[in-house]
Design a protein around this motif. Structure first.
Motif, PDB file in Angstrom:
ATOM      1  N   UNK A   1       6.750   4.984  -1.443  1.00 55.33           N
ATOM      2  CA  UNK A   1       7.722   4.492  -1.306  1.00 55.33           C
ATOM      3  C   UNK A   1       8.814   4.538  -1.784  1.00 55.33           C
ATOM      4  N   UNK A   2       9.389   5.674  -2.159  1.00 52.25           N
ATOM      5  CA  UNK A   2      10.533   6.450  -2.607  1.00 52.25           C
ATOM      6  C   UNK A   2      10.941   6.164  -1.564  1.00 52.25           C
ATOM      7  N   UNK A   3      12.150   6.110  -1.863  1.00 56.01           N
ATOM      8  CA  UNK A   3      13.030   6.557  -0.991  1.00 56.01           C
ATOM      9  C   UNK A   3      13.131   5.755   0.687  1.00 56.01           C
ATOM     10  N   UNK A   4      12.189   4.571   0.677  1.00 54.67           N
ATOM     11  CA  UNK A   4      11.226   4.152   1.214  1.00 54.67           C
ATOM     12  C   UNK A   4      10.366   3.717   1.875  1.00 54.67           C
ATOM     13  N   UNK A   5      10.271   4.981   2.226  1.00 57.60           N
ATOM     14  CA  UNK A   5       8.908   5.224   2.576  1.00 57.60           C
ATOM     15  C   UNK A   5       7.564   6.897   2.006  1.00 57.60           C
TER      16      UNK A   5
END
Length: 269
Positions: A256-260
């Motif tokens: 989920x780094x950078x959201x995804x």
């Protein structure tokens, strides 16, 4: 240093842009990475004499090592807030170490030249500012060769392995997933697949078996989606070569780094 005091090597997924100076905008998005980087000095057997950084933001046709006494700043990012172009990381360089690095490489038949003008790019100053905020450990940088050949970068690491017994911490600063066009939901599955391969390859093998697998990284699942350009992967080859016969462990992992995106960082030795 004796063997128990031998420095490990690290491959760090350094995040995006000048994130430590953007908490008002980003909140706690980088909290896991920040936690890992802040704790990194405590994982070492001793205080480093110096840091040698192979950065994914310095690529040259001939190998170069920074040799200036007081490196300047390189703000190699775009469209960020004005204050992020005023950041200073005032760590000293280490010309004597640059000369020693040159000697070790040349003894291994690897051509290198010193670059007294090279400054700190964000692949260098961003993670170091979190781990060593006082900027009180000298820093030398080593470029990557623009042909990006894995075997040759592993050989560069091998040639520098002895520095680990002399108080030098070798850090590869890149990203385990770096496809700027797919830092979104479309990158979630490819990043997971490539990260799984990295975990198995780095922590499940050692020595020449691991090195050989790294030379064939393009055959890994989703490899060319995860790294359409492998500049942020090449630093891994150098630090793996410098600790070729040491086990590796994952020391920072996010889904989920950078959201995804799934990203990881690794310690060797």
């Amino acid at each position: 240093m004796s063997a128990p005091d031998r420095m490990p090597t690290y491959f760090i997924s350094h995040g995006g842009g000048p994130w430590p100076w953007m908490k008002d905008q980003l909140g706690d998005a980088y909290a896991p990475l920040e936690h890992f980087l802040r704790a990194l000095p405590e994982q070492l057997p001793a205080r480093p004499r110096a840091l040698l950084v192979i950065t994914g933001h310095w690529e040259t046709p001939d190998l170069r090592v920074s040799s200036g006494e007081r490196p300047g700043m390189i703000y190699d990012y775009y469209n960020f807030p004005p204050h992020t172009y005023e950041i200073e990381y005032p760590a000293a360089g280490d010309p004597e170490l640059a000369e020693l690095i040159s000697q070790r490489l040349q003894a291994a038949g690897i051509t290198v030249r010193q670059d007294p003008a090279r400054g700190f790019d964000h692949g260098t100053f961003v993670p170091l500012a979190v781990s060593w905020p006082e900027a009180d450990v000298p820093v030398v940088m080593l470029s990557m060769l623009d042909h990006r050949d894995p075997a040759q970068h592993i050989a560069i690491g091998r040639a520098l392995a002895s520095l680990r017994d002399e108080g030098v911490l070798i850090i590869g600063s890149g990203l385990s997933y770096h496809n700027l066009r797919l830092m979104n939901a479309a990158g979630a599955e490819p990043s997971r697949q490539f990260d799984n391969w990295l975990q198995q390859t780095l922590t499940g093998a050692i020595g020449t078996e691991r090195s050989q697998a790294l030379t064939q990284w393009e055959a890994a699942p989703a490899a060319r989606i995860a790294h359409a350009e492998e500049d942020h992967l090449v630093p891994l080859f150098v630090v793996a070569g410098a600790a070729e016969n040491d086990p590796a462990e994952c020391v920072h992992h996010e889904e989920g780094a950078f959201g995804h995106i799934t990203v990881s960082s690794f310690r060797f030795g």
